[in-house]
Design an enzyme around this catalytic site. Structure first.
Site, PDB file in Angstrom:
ATOM      1  N   HIS A  79       0.844  -1.196   0.000  1.00  0.00           N
ATOM      2  CA  HIS A  79       0.000   0.000   0.000  1.00  0.00           C
ATOM      3  C   HIS A  79       0.877   1.242   0.000  1.00  0.00           C
ATOM      4  O   HIS A  79       1.762   1.391   0.848  1.00  0.00           O
ATOM      5  CB  HIS A  79      -0.895   0.020   1.242  1.00  0.00           C
ATOM      6  CG  HIS A  79      -2.015  -0.969   1.184  1.00  0.00           C
ATOM      7  ND1 HIS A  79      -3.046  -0.976   2.106  1.00  0.00           N
ATOM      8  CD2 HIS A  79      -2.278  -1.982   0.319  1.00  0.00           C
ATOM      9  CE1 HIS A  79      -3.895  -1.954   1.792  1.00  0.00           C
ATOM     10  NE2 HIS A  79      -3.431  -2.578   0.731  1.00  0.00           N
ATOM     11  N   TYR A 208      -9.553   4.810   7.414  1.00  0.00           N
ATOM     12  CA  TYR A 208      -9.728   5.195   8.817  1.00  0.00           C
ATOM     13  C   TYR A 208     -10.846   6.222   8.885  1.00  0.00           C
ATOM     14  O   TYR A 208     -10.758   7.283   8.262  1.00  0.00           O
ATOM     15  CB  TYR A 208      -8.443   5.802   9.374  1.00  0.00           C
ATOM     16  CG  TYR A 208      -7.327   4.802   9.611  1.00  0.00           C
ATOM     17  CD1 TYR A 208      -7.130   4.256  10.868  1.00  0.00           C
ATOM     18  CD2 TYR A 208      -6.476   4.417   8.574  1.00  0.00           C
ATOM     19  CE1 TYR A 208      -6.110   3.344  11.100  1.00  0.00           C
ATOM     20  CE2 TYR A 208      -5.456   3.505   8.793  1.00  0.00           C
ATOM     21  CZ  TYR A 208      -5.275   2.970  10.060  1.00  0.00           C
ATOM     22  OH  TYR A 208      -4.266   2.068  10.272  1.00  0.00           O
ATOM     23  N   PRO A 300      -3.995   0.089  18.651  1.00  0.00           N
ATOM     24  CA  PRO A 300      -3.738  -0.382  17.285  1.00  0.00           C
ATOM     25  C   PRO A 300      -3.963   0.658  16.201  1.00  0.00           C
ATOM     26  O   PRO A 300      -3.671   0.394  15.031  1.00  0.00           O
ATOM     27  CB  PRO A 300      -4.723  -1.548  17.132  1.00  0.00           C
ATOM     28  CG  PRO A 300      -5.835  -1.223  18.077  1.00  0.00           C
ATOM     29  CD  PRO A 300      -5.196  -0.533  19.239  1.00  0.00           C
ATOM     30  N   LYS A 304       1.296   0.072  14.980  1.00  0.00           N
ATOM     31  CA  LYS A 304       2.678   0.084  15.466  1.00  0.00           C
ATOM     32  C   LYS A 304       3.063  -1.130  16.306  1.00  0.00           C
ATOM     33  O   LYS A 304       4.253  -1.334  16.575  1.00  0.00           O
ATOM     34  CB  LYS A 304       2.909   1.354  16.305  1.00  0.00           C
ATOM     35  CG  LYS A 304       2.893   2.626  15.491  1.00  0.00           C
ATOM     36  CD  LYS A 304       4.167   2.769  14.695  1.00  0.00           C
ATOM     37  CE  LYS A 304       4.031   3.731  13.535  1.00  0.00           C
ATOM     38  NZ  LYS A 304       3.652   3.145  12.274  1.00  0.00           N
ATOM     39  N   TYR A 392       3.569   6.803   9.953  1.00  0.00           N
ATOM     40  CA  TYR A 392       2.842   5.588   9.625  1.00  0.00           C
ATOM     41  C   TYR A 392       3.752   4.558   8.949  1.00  0.00           C
ATOM     42  O   TYR A 392       3.696   3.358   9.269  1.00  0.00           O
ATOM     43  CB  TYR A 392       1.645   5.908   8.727  1.00  0.00           C
ATOM     44  CG  TYR A 392       0.618   4.808   8.693  1.00  0.00           C
ATOM     45  CD1 TYR A 392      -0.511   4.850   9.520  1.00  0.00           C
ATOM     46  CD2 TYR A 392       0.744   3.718   7.841  1.00  0.00           C
ATOM     47  CE1 TYR A 392      -1.455   3.837   9.509  1.00  0.00           C
ATOM     48  CE2 TYR A 392      -0.191   2.694   7.821  1.00  0.00           C
ATOM     49  CZ  TYR A 392      -1.295   2.759   8.650  1.00  0.00           C
ATOM     50  OH  TYR A 392      -2.227   1.746   8.637  1.00  0.00           O
TER      51      TYR A 392
END
Length: 397
Positions: A79, A208, A300, A304, A392
Site C-alpha cells: 500500500h 480510517y 492499534p 505500530k 505511519y
C-alpha cells in the site's frame, strides 16, 4: 509420569515465541549464536492469534535480510497510501509521494508467525513449546538462569543473556524489581470490535473513519478476506453484535460512498480488543533485556504494535551480535535508551491518532468540532500529511 531434571547452557535464552522472540532468535542464529526459545503455549495457539496486519518498511526489510520474505513478497499487499474519512467525506494520504517512495505491506501476523516457525524447523532454531512454570533468576549476575517444567521434567538453562519477549502478561517484566522499573499507562474507555469475513475489501487501501458515532476501520488480510473494526464500549459483548447489526453500523460510519462498496458476508471471527498505551522502563536490567509487548503496548490505531517489536529486536540483535562476536558492551549498555527513544515516538503517534479518530466519553460538541477542524487541516496541508505519512510508514531506527 517420568520425573527428572535437565540442565543445559545457551548463550541466549529467549522467553516467548511471538514475533519479537522468533525474529530475535532467527537474527542471532544467523550469526551463529546459540539460542533457545521457550514458549508456554503450543505452536497452534501462538500462530493462531489474530493480531497486526500492516508491516512497516523496516519490518519488511528485516524479513528480507533474514531470508524470510518469499511468501510475503508473493502474497503481501503493498500500500502506497491510506484514506481518512470524516463523517463519510474521504481523502487520501499518499505515503509514497510524501516520503520518497516508502510504502507499507498488508500481511497478517499469523502469516508472519507461520513463516518464522516453518523456517525455524529447517534452520535448526531450537523452540521449546509447553514450557510451564517458567522463572527467570539471577539477572543481576553474568549467568542468568531460566527454570521451567515440561513433560514431568524440571529444566534449567544457564545463559549469558536472557531476552524477555513474552508479552504484556508474561513473567519477564516482573523479573525487574519494582524499585527499578517505572511504568506509564493510559487505559482507554473503549475497545475495538473486529470481524474477519471472506469477502473482498471495500477499498484497495485502509480507510480510517472518524464519525460522530465513533471510529471505524476498513482493512483487509488479502484480496478476498476483509478485516473490519468498530469502536465500541470497553465492556461490549460480541454476543450483542450479530453480523447484521455490525454491517449496518459499519456502513453508517463509513458513509454512503464507501458503504456502497462493502460486500456483506458471514463473519468467521469476532472479537473485542481493549485499547491501552503502556511503557515500562528501563528495558534492560542486568543481563535481562525486554523487547516487544513485554515492555510496551500501543493502541492499534497507528499500526505500530508488531512493528515496534521488530524495531526493538533489530536494535537488541545488533547489540548482542557485537557483544558475542567482539566482546563490545556499548550496544547492550545503550539498548534501553536507544529503544525507548523510538518507543516513545511511536507511543506519541498512536496516542495522537487514537485521540483524533475516536469518540471519547468527554467528547462534547466543541471537542468534536476540534477533531473535524484538525482533519480538515491535515487534508489541506502537505506538511501535516507528511508528518502523518512519516510516522505511519515507520520512523528511522
Amino acid at each position: 509420569m517420568v520425573e527428572g531434571r535437565s540442565r543445559t547452557r545457551r548463550q541466549v535464552g529467549i522467553v516467548g515465541a511471538g514475533p519479537a522472540g522468533m525474529l530475535l532468535g532467527h537474527l542471532l542464529r544467523q550469526h551463529g549464536i546459540d539460542v533457545v526459545i521457550l514458549e508456554r503455549r503450543d505452536r497452534a495457539y501462538v500462530e493462531g492469534r489474530v493480531r497486526a496486519g500492516v508491516l512497516e518498511r523496516g519490518t519488511v526489510d528485516l524479513l528480507a535480510r533474514l531470508g524470510l520474505d518469499r511468501r510475503l513478497r508473493r502474497e503481501g499487499l503493498v500500500h502506497s497510501g491510506t484514506v481518512l474519512s470524516v463523517d463519510g467525506d474521504a481523502f487520501r494520504i499518499d505515503f509514497a509521494a510524501l516520503t520518497g517512495g516508502a510504502t507499507v505491506t498488508v500481511y497478517g501476523q499469523q502469516e508472519v508467525m507461520k513463516d518464522l516457525f516453518d523456517a525455524a524447523e529447517t534452520r535448526g532454531l531450537d523452540v521449546v513449546f509447553g514450557a510451564e512454570d517458567l522463572r527467570i533468576e539471577d539477572v543481576e549476575t553474568d549467568t542468568p538462569r531460566l527454570r521451567y517444567r515440561r513433560g514431568g521434567v524440571d529444566h534449567v538453562v544457564d545463559c549469558d543473556v536472557v531476552a524477555g519477549c513474552d508479552g504484556f502478561h508474561g513473567v519477564s517484566r516482573a523479573a525487574i524489581p519494582a524499585g527499578v522499573l517505572e511504568t506509564f499507562e493510559r487505559v482507554y474507555a473503549f475497545g475495538w470490535l473486529g470481524i474477519l469475513a471472506d469477502v473482498p475489501p471495500a477499498d484497495g487501501e485502509l480507510i480510517y473513519c472518524s464519525h460522530a458515532r465513533g471510529f471505524a476501520l476498513a482493512s483487509m488480510r488479502s484480496a478476498t478476506r476483509s478485516r473490519y473494526y468498530l469502536q465500541c464500549s470497553a465492556g461490549e459483548r460480541v454476543e450483542d453484535w450479530p453480523d447484521e447489526r455490525f454491517w449496518d453500523e459499519l456502513c453508517l460510519r463509513l458513509g454512503p460512498e464507501v458503504a456502497s462498496r462493502v460486500t456483506r458476508g458471514p463473519s468467521f471471527e469476532k472479537t473485542v480488543a481493549p485499547l491501552r498505551s503502556f511503557v515500562g522502563e528501563p528495558m534492560r536490567h542486568g543481563r535481562l533485556f525486554l523487547a516487544g509487548d513485554a515492555a510496551h503496548i500501543v493502541p492499534p490505531t497507528g499500526a505500530k504494535g508488531m512493528n515496534l517489536a521488530v524495531s526493538d529486536v533489530t536494535m537488541l540483535g545488533e547489540a548482542l551480535v557485537d557483544f558475542f562476536e567482539e566482546g563490545a558492551t556499548a550496544g547492550i549498555d545503550g539498548y534501553s535508551a536507544r529503544a525507548l527513544a523510538r518507543v516513545w515516538k511511536a507511543e506519541r503517534f498512536s496516542w495522537w491518532f487514537t485521540g483524533l479518530m475516536h469518540r471519547f466519553p468527554d467528547t462534547d460538541p466543541f471537542a468534536r468540532r476540534m477533531q473535524v477542524a484538525e482533519l480538515a487541516y491535515i487534508r489541506g496541508s502537505r506538511a501535516a500529511q507528511t508528518t502523518l505519512a512519516e510516522n505511519y510508514v515507520g520512523l528511522p531506527m
